[in-house]
Design a protein around this motif. Structure first.
Motif, PDB file in Angstrom:
ATOM      1  N   GLY A 120      30.054  23.052  42.833  1.00  0.00           N
ATOM      2  CA  GLY A 120      28.823  23.177  43.595  1.00  0.00           C
ATOM      3  C   GLY A 120      28.259  24.576  43.648  1.00  0.00           C
ATOM      4  N   SER A 121      28.915  25.537  42.981  1.00  0.00           N
ATOM      5  CA  SER A 121      28.369  26.896  42.959  1.00  0.00           C
ATOM      6  C   SER A 121      27.123  26.925  42.078  1.00  0.00           C
ATOM      7  N   LEU A 122      26.321  27.969  42.246  1.00  0.00           N
ATOM      8  CA  LEU A 122      25.101  28.095  41.448  1.00  0.00           C
ATOM      9  C   LEU A 122      25.413  28.312  39.978  1.00  0.00           C
ATOM     10  N   SER A 123      26.467  29.075  39.730  1.00  0.00           N
ATOM     11  CA  SER A 123      26.935  29.304  38.366  1.00  0.00           C
ATOM     12  C   SER A 123      28.359  29.826  38.456  1.00  0.00           C
ATOM     13  N   TRP A 124      29.040  29.828  37.320  1.00  0.00           N
ATOM     14  CA  TRP A 124      30.386  30.396  37.257  1.00  0.00           C
ATOM     15  C   TRP A 124      30.593  31.023  35.887  1.00  0.00           C
ATOM     16  N   LEU A 125      31.480  32.012  35.865  1.00  0.00           N
ATOM     17  CA  LEU A 125      31.816  32.713  34.633  1.00  0.00           C
ATOM     18  C   LEU A 125      33.332  32.860  34.561  1.00  0.00           C
ATOM     19  N   GLU A 126      33.893  32.677  33.391  1.00  0.00           N
ATOM     20  CA  GLU A 126      35.305  33.004  33.155  1.00  0.00           C
ATOM     21  C   GLU A 126      35.341  34.266  32.314  1.00  0.00           C
ATOM     22  N   CYS A 127      36.244  35.176  32.680  1.00  0.00           N
ATOM     23  CA  CYS A 127      36.276  36.479  32.028  1.00  0.00           C
ATOM     24  C   CYS A 127      37.689  36.891  31.638  1.00  0.00           C
ATOM     25  N   ARG A 128      37.738  37.735  30.614  1.00  0.00           N
ATOM     26  CA  ARG A 128      38.964  38.433  30.224  1.00  0.00           C
ATOM     27  C   ARG A 128      38.706  39.903  30.522  1.00  0.00           C
ATOM     28  N   THR A 129      39.669  40.555  31.176  1.00  0.00           N
ATOM     29  CA  THR A 129      39.477  41.964  31.515  1.00  0.00           C
ATOM     30  C   THR A 129      39.267  42.781  30.245  1.00  0.00           C
ATOM     31  N   TRP A 130      38.174  43.492  30.191  1.00  0.00           N
ATOM     32  CA  TRP A 130      37.767  44.315  29.045  1.00  0.00           C
ATOM     33  C   TRP A 130      38.213  45.759  29.259  1.00  0.00           C
ATOM     34  N   ALA A 131      38.022  46.240  30.514  1.00  0.00           N
ATOM     35  CA  ALA A 131      38.395  47.617  30.866  1.00  0.00           C
ATOM     36  C   ALA A 131      38.489  47.708  32.386  1.00  0.00           C
ATOM     37  N   THR A 132      39.228  48.715  32.836  1.00  0.00           N
ATOM     38  CA  THR A 132      39.277  49.011  34.269  1.00  0.00           C
ATOM     39  C   THR A 132      39.045  50.502  34.459  1.00  0.00           C
ATOM     40  N   TYR A 133      38.442  50.831  35.592  1.00  0.00           N
ATOM     41  CA  TYR A 133      38.137  52.223  35.898  1.00  0.00           C
ATOM     42  C   TYR A 133      38.464  52.496  37.358  1.00  0.00           C
ATOM     43  N   ASP A 134      38.943  53.694  37.622  1.00  0.00           N
ATOM     44  CA  ASP A 134      39.186  54.096  38.997  1.00  0.00           C
ATOM     45  C   ASP A 134      37.848  54.235  39.700  1.00  0.00           C
ATOM     46  N   GLY A 135      37.761  53.662  40.888  1.00  0.00           N
ATOM     47  CA  GLY A 135      36.551  53.762  41.692  1.00  0.00           C
ATOM     48  C   GLY A 135      36.897  54.114  43.125  1.00  0.00           C
ATOM     49  N   GLY A 136      37.662  55.178  43.330  1.00  0.00           N
ATOM     50  CA  GLY A 136      38.063  55.569  44.682  1.00  0.00           C
ATOM     51  C   GLY A 136      39.047  54.567  45.249  1.00  0.00           C
ATOM     52  N   ASP A 137      38.682  53.918  46.350  1.00  0.00           N
ATOM     53  CA  ASP A 137      39.590  52.939  46.951  1.00  0.00           C
ATOM     54  C   ASP A 137      39.467  51.562  46.312  1.00  0.00           C
ATOM     55  N   HIS A 138      38.674  51.444  45.257  1.00  0.00           N
ATOM     56  CA  HIS A 138      38.514  50.202  44.498  1.00  0.00           C
ATOM     57  C   HIS A 138      38.820  50.459  43.018  1.00  0.00           C
ATOM     58  N   THR A 139      39.084  49.378  42.308  1.00  0.00           N
ATOM     59  CA  THR A 139      39.146  49.416  40.848  1.00  0.00           C
ATOM     60  C   THR A 139      37.930  48.663  40.328  1.00  0.00           C
ATOM     61  N   ILE A 140      37.235  49.272  39.391  1.00  0.00           N
ATOM     62  CA  ILE A 140      36.093  48.630  38.746  1.00  0.00           C
ATOM     63  C   ILE A 140      36.660  47.846  37.571  1.00  0.00           C
ATOM     64  N   VAL A 141      36.529  46.529  37.635  1.00  0.00           N
ATOM     65  CA  VAL A 141      37.082  45.648  36.609  1.00  0.00           C
ATOM     66  C   VAL A 141      35.923  45.099  35.782  1.00  0.00           C
ATOM     67  N   VAL A 142      35.877  45.468  34.518  1.00  0.00           N
ATOM     68  CA  VAL A 142      34.858  44.982  33.599  1.00  0.00           C
ATOM     69  C   VAL A 142      35.452  43.817  32.833  1.00  0.00           C
ATOM     70  N   GLY A 143      34.706  42.721  32.777  1.00  0.00           N
ATOM     71  CA  GLY A 143      35.210  41.544  32.092  1.00  0.00           C
ATOM     72  C   GLY A 143      34.278  41.054  31.009  1.00  0.00           C
ATOM     73  N   GLU A 144      34.888  40.603  29.924  1.00  0.00           N
ATOM     74  CA  GLU A 144      34.139  39.947  28.854  1.00  0.00           C
ATOM     75  C   GLU A 144      34.020  38.471  29.215  1.00  0.00           C
ATOM     76  N   VAL A 145      32.804  37.951  29.218  1.00  0.00           N
ATOM     77  CA  VAL A 145      32.572  36.559  29.592  1.00  0.00           C
ATOM     78  C   VAL A 145      33.009  35.657  28.443  1.00  0.00           C
TER      79      VAL A 145
END
Length: 171
Positions: A120-145
């Motif tokens: 029932g969601s508007l859309s969905w994506l499945e991803c494989r982690t492409w890269a990660t980057y330090d973002g202070g108290d978060h990790t920026i997770v880039v994913g290939e769809v």
């Protein structure tokens, strides 16, 4: 032209208040770790690239989802509809029991990764982690769809603005 020297650290409360004025869509991010589904509500999400298709989501380093998504390397996002506010609130609560957190929630297994996607969601994506980057108290997770799906057209979206969930009507 030289830039002025920073005069100090921005107060966290003021920073949060200022960024809260930016309306953002709401989604559920999910992954699997050792066969156990993990999920969290997120609004720090955006597209990155069309070729290859890349998106990013920011994950707090202090939540159990952080290690789960980095360990698995695969994840899904489900963009929530206006009538799915209860799901956003549910998966925003920390300390949920992992084995029962999806009880009563209509989900499907993503066809490529098996990660849960919200029915029932508007859309969905499945991803494989492409890269990660330090973002202070978060990790920026880039994913290939890897795959995606669209929900029923003509439904409104759930957004977050000024510390509250709001419904954006369908256009």
């Amino acid at each position: 032209m030289s830039l002025p020297e920073p005069s100090g650290i921005v107060p966290p409360g003021e920073f949060r208040a200022a960024l809260g004025q930016f309306a953002a869509g709401i989604l559920i991010m999910s992954t699997l770790q050792d066969g156990v589904a993990h999920a969290m509500t997120a609004n720090a999400f955006t597209s990155v690239s069309l070729d290859p298709p890349l998106v990013l989501v920011c994950v707090d380093k202090g939540v159990r989802m952080h290690d789960a998504v980095l360990d698995c390397g695969y994840w899904a996002v489900s963009v929530l509809a206006a009538d799915q506010q209860a799901l956003a609130a549910r998966f925003a609560r920390s300390g949920r029991d992992l084995l029962t957190q999806f009880d009563g929630v209509a989900i499907e297994s993503g066809p490529k990764t098996g990660c849960p996607v919200i029915a029932g969601s508007l859309s969905w994506l499945e991803c494989r982690t492409w890269a990660t980057y330090d973002g202070g108290d978060h990790t920026i997770v880039v994913g290939e769809v890897l795959s995606l799906g669209l929900g029923e057209p003509g439904r409104g979206a759930l957004i977050h603005h000024a510390s509250h969930y709001r419904e954006l009507p369908a256009s």
